[in-house]
Enzyme design. Structure first.
Site, short mmCIF file in Angstrom:
data_model
loop_
_atom_site.label_atom_id
_atom_site.label_comp_id
_atom_site.label_asym_id
_atom_site.label_seq_id
_atom_site.Cartn_x
_atom_site.Cartn_y
_atom_site.Cartn_z
N THR A 90 0.86 -1.18 0.00
CA THR A 90 0.00 0.00 0.00
C THR A 90 0.90 1.23 0.00
O THR A 90 1.56 1.53 0.98
CB THR A 90 -0.92 0.00 1.23
OG1 THR A 90 -1.72 -1.19 1.22
CG2 THR A 90 -1.85 1.21 1.20
N LYS A 165 -7.56 0.85 -2.84
CA LYS A 165 -7.11 0.37 -1.53
C LYS A 165 -7.16 1.48 -0.49
O LYS A 165 -7.56 1.26 0.67
CB LYS A 165 -5.69 -0.20 -1.64
CG LYS A 165 -5.08 -0.66 -0.31
CD LYS A 165 -5.83 -1.84 0.29
CE LYS A 165 -5.28 -2.24 1.67
NZ LYS A 165 -3.92 -2.77 1.63
#
Length: 278
Positions: A90, A165
């Site tokens: 991420t 995300k």
């Protein structure tokens, strides 16, 4: 398709383990992290470059943007043309986009493919993966990703997976903040917190939690004759009533619930019903 995996931490190790037997080559700075996978049939590489030179798909699960840039540059310098470099960390969408731009000169495809589901999902091979990249690159990744993910979705061009995300994790951590407010109110009211937690986990497993209402393809106001209008209006009416009750109880017990007040003020618009008198 020979698969390489770089970064064998809490998430990366179980993801890579589900690719054993597929010509898997792995690398981690810690030799002890590679040992279990080597025993399962993977080849322990000597370096990032060693992985890149022998894999058609290189998956990367490292900590942050700086490590992604470092590993990405090493992969680009050693991978064959046509290789797919998949970033599961991420990070910032711009980092993936910049890496993809640099990869063009090497004829290497970059996809940003962050995952959701935590270590439990990784252990069970039941992650969700949000992929940003070209149609061609996505099609090449779909089957290998399916070894460790139950849900593999193409979200759009490079960067789209990361943006998805970030939006998903926003809900995750705002919900944690809401859970803390709920616990403060319950504690002040003498409610056993562990029992409340059991109730929340039990009922969310049945209803799906907040995700059950994420059914719209736009955040624009709902049309009165639309399929979801009456459903959302019912949810709005119940929610405003219950949030008002929570705030009344909080006033009685002198408990501050700032997120609850915001939820009460914004619930209707969030559901696509901006006018509560509608």
């Amino acid at each position: 398709m020979a698969v390489g995996f770089i970064g064998l931490g809490q998430m990366g190790a179980p993801m890579a383990a589900r690719l054993a037997g597929r010509g898997l080559v792995v690398y981690d700075a810690r030799a002890e992290a590679m040992a279990p996978l080597a025993r399962a049939g993977a080849r322990a590489a000597r370096s990032v470059a060693d992985v890149a030179a022998h894999a058609d798909l290189v998956s990367v699960m490292v900590r942050d943007d700086a490590q992604v840039r470092e590993v990405g540059d090493e992969v680009l310098a050693s991978a064959r043309p046509g290789t797919v470099l998949a970033i599961h960390s991420t990070i910032r969408a711009a980092t993936a986009e910049e890496l993809a731009e640099r990869a063009l000169r090497y004829a290497i495809h970059v996809v940003d493919a962050p995952v959701s589901g935590g270590s439990a999902g990784a252990d069970a091979g039941a992650l969700a993966v949000m992929v940003g990249g070209t149609d061609e690159a996505f099609e090449r990744c779909r089957e290998p990703f399916g070894a460790w993910a139950d849900l593999v979705l193409h979200m759009g061009p490079v960067g789209a997976g990361t943006r998805a995300k970030i939006a998903r994790n926003l809900l995750h951590y705002v919900a944690y903040t809401a859970a803390a407010e709920s616990q403060r109110l319950a504690e002040a009211a003498g409610v056993p917190l562990r029992d409340l937690g059991r109730i929340v986990r039990h009922t969310d497993a049945i209803t799906g939690g907040p995700g059950m209402l994420m059914l719209r393809d736009t955040t624009a106001p709902l049309k009165p004759d639309g399929d979801l209008h009456d459903t959302m209006r019912h949810v709005r009416d119940l929610g405003e009533k219950d949030l008002a009750l929570a705030l009344e109880l909080a006033d009685e017990l002198d408990v501050d619930l700032p997120l609850t007040r915001l939820a009460r003020e914004n619930l209707s618009a969030g559901l696509g019903l901006p006018d509560t008198s509608d």
